[in-house]
Design an enzyme around this catalytic site. Sequence first.
Site, PDB file in Angstrom:
ATOM      1  N   HIS A  94       0.827  -1.207   0.000  1.00 21.44           N
ATOM      2  CA  HIS A  94       0.000   0.000   0.000  1.00 21.44           C
ATOM      3  C   HIS A  94       0.864   1.260   0.000  1.00 21.44           C
ATOM      4  CE1 HIS A  94      -4.127  -1.638   0.736  1.00 21.44           C
ATOM      5  NE2 HIS A  94      -3.399  -2.702   0.984  1.00 21.44           N
ATOM      6  N   ASP A 127      -6.037   5.771   2.776  1.00 17.88           N
ATOM      7  CA  ASP A 127      -6.110   4.435   2.215  1.00 17.88           C
ATOM      8  C   ASP A 127      -7.554   3.953   2.228  1.00 17.88           C
ATOM      9  OD1 ASP A 127      -4.362   1.892   1.568  1.00 17.88           O
ATOM     10  OD2 ASP A 127      -5.884   1.222   2.990  1.00 17.88           O
ATOM     11  N   ALA A 144      13.207 -11.303  -5.214  1.00 22.33           N
ATOM     12  CA  ALA A 144      13.875 -11.142  -6.508  1.00 22.33           C
ATOM     13  C   ALA A 144      13.526  -9.766  -7.060  1.00 22.33           C
ATOM     14  CB  ALA A 144      13.438 -12.236  -7.480  1.00 22.33           C
ATOM     15  N   GLN A 187      11.735  -7.992  -9.124  1.00 26.38           N
ATOM     16  CA  GLN A 187      10.605  -8.303  -9.993  1.00 26.38           C
ATOM     17  C   GLN A 187      10.501  -7.387 -11.200  1.00 26.38           C
ATOM     18  OE1 GLN A 187       6.945  -9.876  -8.409  1.00 26.38           O
ATOM     19  NE2 GLN A 187       5.831  -8.078  -9.153  1.00 26.38           N
ATOM     20  N   HIS A 207       0.253 -14.388  -8.044  1.00 27.43           N
ATOM     21  CA  HIS A 207      -0.821 -14.488  -7.050  1.00 27.43           C
ATOM     22  C   HIS A 207      -1.946 -13.494  -7.321  1.00 27.43           C
ATOM     23  CE1 HIS A 207       1.436 -11.040  -5.903  1.00 27.43           C
ATOM     24  NE2 HIS A 207       0.778 -10.809  -4.791  1.00 27.43           N
ATOM     25  N   TRP A 209      -2.598  -6.636  -7.154  1.00 29.26           N
ATOM     26  CA  TRP A 209      -2.822  -5.612  -8.169  1.00 29.26           C
ATOM     27  C   TRP A 209      -1.529  -4.923  -8.590  1.00 29.26           C
ATOM     28  CZ3 TRP A 209      -6.294  -5.283 -11.588  1.00 29.26           C
ATOM     29  CH2 TRP A 209      -6.528  -4.097 -12.311  1.00 29.26           C
ATOM     30  N   ASN A 210      -0.627  -4.669  -7.652  1.00 33.05           N
ATOM     31  CA  ASN A 210       0.650  -4.067  -8.032  1.00 33.05           C
ATOM     32  C   ASN A 210       1.381  -4.951  -9.044  1.00 33.05           C
ATOM     33  OD1 ASN A 210       0.283  -1.893  -6.321  1.00 33.05           O
ATOM     34  ND2 ASN A 210       1.443  -2.793  -4.649  1.00 33.05           N
ATOM     35  N   GLU A 248       2.378  -4.198 -13.020  1.00 32.76           N
ATOM     36  CA  GLU A 248       3.751  -4.335 -13.506  1.00 32.76           C
ATOM     37  C   GLU A 248       3.785  -5.235 -14.735  1.00 32.76           C
ATOM     38  OE1 GLU A 248       6.170  -5.630 -10.270  1.00 32.76           O
ATOM     39  OE2 GLU A 248       5.811  -3.829  -9.086  1.00 32.76           O
ATOM     40  N   ALA A 262      -7.013 -11.856  -0.127  1.00 28.46           N
ATOM     41  CA  ALA A 262      -7.426 -10.467  -0.402  1.00 28.46           C
ATOM     42  C   ALA A 262      -8.385 -10.419  -1.597  1.00 28.46           C
ATOM     43  CB  ALA A 262      -6.200  -9.576  -0.609  1.00 28.46           C
ATOM     44  N   GLN A 319      -7.663 -11.086  -4.693  1.00 31.80           N
ATOM     45  CA  GLN A 319      -6.967 -11.718  -5.806  1.00 31.80           C
ATOM     46  C   GLN A 319      -7.866 -12.595  -6.670  1.00 31.80           C
ATOM     47  OE1 GLN A 319      -3.604 -13.502  -3.797  1.00 31.80           O
ATOM     48  NE2 GLN A 319      -2.927 -11.496  -3.045  1.00 31.80           N
TER      49      GLN A 319
END
Length: 475
Positions: free
Chosen positions: A19, A119, A348, A350, A365, A368-369, A373, A388, A390
Site C-alpha cells: 500500500h 487508504d 527477486a 521483480q 498471485h 494488483w501491483n 507491472e 485479499a 486476488q
Amino acid sequence: MEESRTAHIAMIPSVGMGHIIPFIELSKRILELENSKFSVTLIIPCNAPLTQSQKLFLSTLPDRISHIALPPVNLDDLDEEFVGAEARVCETITRSITKVQEAVSTLVKTKRLVAFVTDVFGTDAFDIAEEFNVSKYVFFTSAALSFSVMLHLAELDKNIPCEFKDWPEPIKLPGCIPLKGEDLLAPVQDKKKDDYKWFIFHGSRYKLADGVIINTFQDLEPGPIGALVENGNPKIYPIGPLTQMQSILGNKSGEESECKKFLNDQPNDSVLYVSFGSGGTLSSKQFQELAIGLEQSGQRFIWVVRMPNDKAANAAYFNSETEDSLGFLPDGFLARTKARGLVIRDWAPQAEILSHGSTGGYLTHCGWNSILEAVTCGIPLIVWPLYAEQRTNAVLLTEELKVALRPKESEDGVIGRDEIANVVKSLMDGEEGKEFSKRMKELMVGGQKALSPDGSSTKSLAELASIWTSMMLSS
C-alpha cells in the site's frame, strides 16, 4: 520552493509496502505534473516498528515527499479466530487516529494543507479532514472492479442472506463482469468475522469522500470505470497504471545480478517468472506439486520460493523466515533443473525480471501491483489467487481481458503437477499463450497512452491538481 506557494497534501496509507508504494508513486506523479506546486507528507500508521528495508526505501524519497511513522499500536488483544489480516490493518489505522490528528495538527501550523488522501481502510480519518476544513479523498490501490464490490457491499449484504460462496446466482454490478460469490474479495467470505464488518463499514463511507482515486486506467477497465463515472457519487479519478519499476531494496544486489545473468543467457520470451508476492505462501503439498509441475513442463523459469505454510496463504506478511525454504524442494530438484531454472529465496528484482526481453510469462498471485507491472511490461499471465481481492482480479484477467490462464484445482483444493505443467506449456509454448501475449501488449500500449501528456490518467490527475491548487489560492 517557498512554503507560502506550495499546496500540501497529507496521505495516510495502511501498513505494508503493497500500500505504501502506490501512495509514493501517486505522490511522485503529482510532483511531476506541469507547473506542480505541491508537497506531500505520508503519515504511516504502524503495528510494528518499520523494518530496515522500509526505512531505507523511505529515506530515498524526493525532497518534497516527507514521511511520519507513527508509534506502533498494540494488537495483542485481537482474537485471531475472528480478526483476519485486513481487520488488523483497519484496527491499526483506527487505533492510530489520535496520533494522525496530532500529526496533521502539526502540519497545518507550517503548511497550506489542501487535501487529505486516505487508504481504502482509512475512512475513520475523514473526521480529521473535516476538523481542519480540507477535502478528503480515498486512494483505492487496486482495481475498479474491486472498488465496485466494496461500494455495493452493504447492498449485497442486505440482498444475499447466506454466505456469498453459497449464493447460486451470478452477482452483477454496474459495468462489471458477473462474479460468482466465491470470487468476491476473500475478507468478505465469512460474515461472522471482523474483516467483513470492517469492509461494510468502509465501503459504506466512500460516498462521503470528495473523490476516489483509483490505480487503474480506461483501456484496462472501461466497464467498471464507465459505470462509476456515470454514477458520479463518489467522483472517480482513474490515474493508473502507477507502478514501482525500479528495485526498492538496496541490499539485494546479489540476487539482482544473478537474475540478470540468467536472463541474459536465455532466448527472448522464453522464461516464466513465478512469484506469489511479498506475502503469499503455499501449503507444503502445493509447494511440492508446483516444483514438480515446473520440472515436468520443460520450460525455463525463475521461481521466488518462500517457506511453505499449511495454515495461511498470506503468512509471509506476518512471519520472518527462520528456515531455509530451499530445503522444502523435492530431492534433486535444483540439480535436475539447473540448466533451465533459477530458484531465488524470498526476494527477486521483480520489475527488472518482468521488463527483461527473455521473460515471456508470469505465474502470479494476482496482487494488483504485480498485475500492473505485468501490464506495463506486456507479459501474459498464469493466475494463482491466494487471498485479499486476488480471486476477483483473476476473473478480470481470465474472463474479461483474456490475458491469463488459470489452473484448475483438484477436489482437495490442490493444483496438481500435471495441471501445472500443462498450463505452463500452454502459456509459454502454445497458440493460446501467443494470443494472450498479443492482447497484453495492446494493454501495455493503452497504459502508456493513459500516462502520456494528453492521456486519460494524466488529465484525471491534472483535474485533481487544479482543484487542490484553487483551494490553496482561495485559502
